[in-house]
Structure formats: C-alpha cells, structure tokens
Design an enzyme around this catalytic site. Structure first.
Site, PDB file in Angstrom:
ATOM      1  N   LEU A 175       0.757  -1.205   0.103  1.00  0.00           N
ATOM      2  CA  LEU A 175      -0.013  -0.054   0.067  1.00  0.00           C
ATOM      3  C   LEU A 175       0.790   1.327  -0.020  1.00  0.00           C
ATOM      4  O   LEU A 175       0.575   2.337  -0.677  1.00  0.00           O
ATOM      5  CB  LEU A 175      -0.935  -0.108   1.268  1.00  0.00           C
ATOM      6  CG  LEU A 175      -1.991  -0.844   1.273  1.00  0.00           C
ATOM      7  CD1 LEU A 175      -2.653  -1.124   2.605  1.00  0.00           C
ATOM      8  CD2 LEU A 175      -3.291  -0.199   0.359  1.00  0.00           C
TER       9      LEU A 175
ATOM     10  N   ASP B  48      10.994   3.605   4.406  1.00  0.00           N
ATOM     11  CA  ASP B  48      11.028   2.287   4.604  1.00  0.00           C
ATOM     12  C   ASP B  48      12.005   1.728   5.080  1.00  0.00           C
ATOM     13  O   ASP B  48      13.315   2.052   4.562  1.00  0.00           O
ATOM     14  CB  ASP B  48      10.389   1.774   3.338  1.00  0.00           C
ATOM     15  CG  ASP B  48       9.712   0.290   3.484  1.00  0.00           C
ATOM     16  OD1 ASP B  48       8.741   0.278   3.221  1.00  0.00           O
ATOM     17  OD2 ASP B  48      10.596  -0.786   4.080  1.00  0.00           O
TER      18      ASP B  48
ATOM     19  N   ASP C 251      14.071   4.978  11.365  1.00  0.00           N
ATOM     20  CA  ASP C 251      12.920   3.919  12.196  1.00  0.00           C
ATOM     21  C   ASP C 251      12.194   4.980  12.900  1.00  0.00           C
ATOM     22  O   ASP C 251      12.344   5.846  13.747  1.00  0.00           O
ATOM     23  CB  ASP C 251      13.711   3.215  13.276  1.00  0.00           C
ATOM     24  CG  ASP C 251      12.574   2.400  14.109  1.00  0.00           C
ATOM     25  OD1 ASP C 251      11.393   2.667  13.882  1.00  0.00           O
ATOM     26  OD2 ASP C 251      13.008   1.814  14.939  1.00  0.00           O
ATOM     27  N   ILE C 252      10.854   5.184  12.011  1.00  0.00           N
ATOM     28  CA  ILE C 252       9.849   6.196  12.406  1.00  0.00           C
ATOM     29  C   ILE C 252       9.142   6.068  13.783  1.00  0.00           C
ATOM     30  O   ILE C 252       8.503   6.558  14.316  1.00  0.00           O
ATOM     31  CB  ILE C 252       8.896   6.348  11.538  1.00  0.00           C
ATOM     32  CG1 ILE C 252       8.330   5.295  10.879  1.00  0.00           C
ATOM     33  CG2 ILE C 252       9.438   7.251  10.371  1.00  0.00           C
ATOM     34  CD1 ILE C 252       7.118   4.594  11.748  1.00  0.00           C
TER      35      ILE C 252
ATOM     36  N   ASN D  84       1.797   4.753   7.491  1.00  0.00           N
ATOM     37  CA  ASN D  84       1.395   3.625   6.775  1.00  0.00           C
ATOM     38  C   ASN D  84       2.016   2.300   7.322  1.00  0.00           C
ATOM     39  O   ASN D  84       1.887   0.860   7.182  1.00  0.00           O
ATOM     40  CB  ASN D  84       1.444   3.460   5.217  1.00  0.00           C
ATOM     41  CG  ASN D  84       1.047   2.403   4.570  1.00  0.00           C
ATOM     42  OD1 ASN D  84       0.272   1.872   4.495  1.00  0.00           O
ATOM     43  ND2 ASN D  84       2.396   1.689   4.033  1.00  0.00           N
TER      44      ASN D  84
ATOM     45  N   TYR E 251      -2.349  -6.709  17.093  1.00  0.00           N
ATOM     46  CA  TYR E 251      -2.586  -5.851  15.581  1.00  0.00           C
ATOM     47  C   TYR E 251      -3.939  -4.915  15.865  1.00  0.00           C
ATOM     48  O   TYR E 251      -4.142  -3.905  15.405  1.00  0.00           O
ATOM     49  CB  TYR E 251      -2.724  -6.476  14.421  1.00  0.00           C
ATOM     50  CG  TYR E 251      -3.041  -5.891  13.398  1.00  0.00           C
ATOM     51  CD1 TYR E 251      -2.079  -5.173  12.582  1.00  0.00           C
ATOM     52  CD2 TYR E 251      -4.203  -6.304  12.607  1.00  0.00           C
ATOM     53  CE1 TYR E 251      -2.024  -4.653  11.520  1.00  0.00           C
ATOM     54  CE2 TYR E 251      -4.454  -5.526  11.170  1.00  0.00           C
ATOM     55  CZ  TYR E 251      -3.561  -4.601  10.791  1.00  0.00           C
ATOM     56  OH  TYR E 251      -3.644  -4.256   9.587  1.00  0.00           O
TER      57      TYR E 251
ATOM     58  N   LYS F   3      -4.551  -0.839  15.939  1.00  0.00           N
ATOM     59  CA  LYS F   3      -5.154  -0.141  14.871  1.00  0.00           C
ATOM     60  C   LYS F   3      -6.251   0.508  15.716  1.00  0.00           C
ATOM     61  O   LYS F   3      -6.852   1.555  15.083  1.00  0.00           O
ATOM     62  CB  LYS F   3      -5.863  -1.174  13.795  1.00  0.00           C
ATOM     63  CG  LYS F   3      -4.504  -1.820  13.053  1.00  0.00           C
ATOM     64  CD  LYS F   3      -3.852  -0.627  12.331  1.00  0.00           C
ATOM     65  CE  LYS F   3      -2.887  -1.239  11.265  1.00  0.00           C
ATOM     66  NZ  LYS F   3      -2.123  -0.187  10.659  1.00  0.00           N
TER      67      LYS F   3
ATOM     68  N   THR G   8      -1.365  -7.559   0.228  1.00  0.00           N
ATOM     69  CA  THR G   8      -0.150  -6.851   0.640  1.00  0.00           C
ATOM     70  C   THR G   8       0.775  -7.887   1.510  1.00  0.00           C
ATOM     71  O   THR G   8      -0.014  -9.298   1.452  1.00  0.00           O
ATOM     72  CB  THR G   8      -0.257  -5.929   1.611  1.00  0.00           C
ATOM     73  OG1 THR G   8      -0.544  -6.207   2.884  1.00  0.00           O
ATOM     74  CG2 THR G   8      -0.827  -4.506   1.138  1.00  0.00           C
TER      75      THR G   8
END
Length: 308
Positions: free
Chosen positions: A24, A43, A78-79, A105, A176, A180, A210
């Site tokens: 995505l 990334d 690394d965000i 994302n 997860y 989310k 994905t």
C-alpha cells in the site's frame, strides 16, 4: 530542484509516506507522484515480522518515481523512534523546503491467539503501528504549529492507517487489532487538537493484497484471472489517500474511511444507542434486566473477523 507539474491534484505539495517500499505504501507514493507531489519514501526494508532491514525497497520506489519524471528521496530511519520520526520531517524540509502531507502506513504482523501471544510480540506490534503513528504525527504537527504561529498557516494533511481489525476485531490478531483501534482514537484527538493550525487528520481502513494480508487471507486476496478487475490491488486504495492528502479535501477531518476495490465507505463509530435512565441506583439484578431490554432494541454488532 525541478518545478513540479501543474494542473495536478498535488502539484507543489510535499508528501512523506511511511512504509512506502512495498504494498500500500508504495502504491500511495507512486500515486502522489503521479499527481505532481514530491515524495519522501520511508521504509526500513524489514521482513513481514519486522526482522532484518534494507534501504533497497525505498530506493527502488524512488527510482520508479524518477523514471516517471517525478521527484522523491529515500528515508530509511525508524519512525518509531524520536530520532527517526524527527528526521522524516527534516528530510522533507532539507530536500524540498516544506512538508504538506504525512501518510502513516508502516507496520507488520505477529499474529497469535491471545493465550499464545508473547509480551514481545505485543510490544513490537504496538511499537511499529501505534508509536510509529504517534511520533511522525507529533513531529510533523510541531512543524506545522510553528508555521501557523509564524503567520504561514499550512494546508496540511495527515492520513493514518487503521484496519477493519481495529474497527471490528480479528481473531488471532489481538495485538494488531488493539493497535489499529488506538490509531482511530489518536486520529480523532489529533483532528480536534490540530485544526487550529490548518491540519486535517483522517484515518483509513484499507483492504488490499500486501505481504501482511496475502497469507492471512489467502483466498480473499488471491489475484484474479487475466483481464478481470483486480479488486485487491493496493492501487485501488490510493486515489482516496491522494485526495485526502490534497488541498481539495478542505473541511474533511476526524473521519474514518474504509476503502476496498471500487468501494469507499464512511465509517460511523461509537454513538449512543438505546438508553434508560431511572434517576436512581439499580440493584445488580435490575441492571441486568435493563441491559437485556436495551440489547433487544439495539443493532446487532458486526461479527469479529474470523469468529465462528
């Protein structure tokens, strides 16, 4: 630095997309570039479970954008760390002189049933999804607040990535789904807090093929036969993301959307349903009787994904 093409939805805008090396994120980065945006492609190139790391995936997307006549730069930080999230913003500013849109994302899966879910797998998924949304949002928002205080109020946009698992739950994905769901709450708070600075914040629950979905939902995500519409192609989701990331989405903030194939849905979250106020304390038995009566008048919730 070249002048971005005019007449496109995102001409002149600078967009940072996290997790943009594949799936995505890659589709979003390419779609923004096609609409005239200059893109920071973030990334780390990790595996589906967060292992390893390489700048290769981000570099290949940058090369794709350049081959199409666009401009993009790699960010492989690394965000989910303060340093990495802050450098995402400074990379945009150093390369292109501005930041207009942030697309959060990045993510990975470590699926387990709750009784088998290790603490490390819980922490890792929370870190990359929830903290990996919070920190880039925090640093981008601080930049935009500074612009607003300097009488340069931005037309800024943030698109966060939730999931159907976060909205309805998903068996085997407690970590997860919780992360989310937290992203949705973070989106609502950020939309309320940042509107005064010219920032719109929305969330998206996409369904697409994905690395995270093609094995977990193999049948649903299977590619179609030749000549058929590929309903699960990641690029089907990107047009909505690009529009939300553009100035054209003025006035749309604090919303959650589902996007899948050719379908866009406005999700309507928690709101009061049937209620009863007797003006006095109930006994436990009376409370139970009231709940039974209210539930009889309430809408039946949608089934959790994977529930039998």
């Amino acid at each position: 630095m070249t002048t971005p093409p005019t007449g496109r939805l995102c001409a002149g805008r600078v967009v940072a997309v996290t997790g943009a090396g594949r799936g995505l994120g890659r589709a979003h980065a390419l779609a923004f570039a096609a609409e005239g945006a200059r893109v920071v492609v973030n990334d780390r190139g990790v595996g589906p479970g967060g292992d390893g790391g390489s700048a290769g995936p981000a570099r290949r997307v940058v090369e794709e954008i350049a081959a199409g006549g666009g401009e993009a730069v790699v960010h492989d930080g690394d965000i989910a760390t303060t340093e990495g999230a802050a450098s995402l913003v400074t990379t945009a500013l150093d390369a292109f002189g501005r930041l207009d849109t942030l697309v959060n994302n990045a993510g990975f899966l470590r699926d387990r049933m709750l009784v088998n879910l290790d603490e490390d797998d819980w922490d890792a998924v929370m870190r990359v999804h929830l903290k990996g949304h919070f920190l880039p949002l925090k640093h981008a928002a601080a930049h935009w607040r500074g612009e607003a205080k300097a009488d340069r109020t931005p037309v800024a946009r943030v698109i966060n990535t939730s999931s159907g698992a976060g909205l309805l739950g998903s068996v085997g994905q407690g970590n997860y789904a919780a992360a989310k769901a937290g992203i949705v709450a973070l989106t609502l708070v950020a939309a309320a807090e940042l509107s005064r600075y010219g920032v719109h914040v929305n969330a998206l629950a996409p369904a697409a093929r994905t690395r995270m979905t093609e094995q977990t939902f193999a049948t649903t995500m299977a590619a179609p036969g030749e000549g058929q519409f590929d309903a699960m192609a990641p690029g089907n989701v990107s047009p909505l993301v690009v529009w939300l990331g553009s100035a054209a989405s003025d006035g749309v903030t604090g919303r959650v959307f589902e996007a899948e194939a050719g379908r866009i849905t406005v999700m309507e979250g928690w709101r009061p349903g049937p209620t009863d106020d007797r003006g006095a304390r109930r006994s436990p038995a009376e409370a139970g009787k009231t709940v039974r009566r209210l539930l009889a008048d309430a809408e039946v919730p949608q089934r959790v994904y994977g529930a039998s």
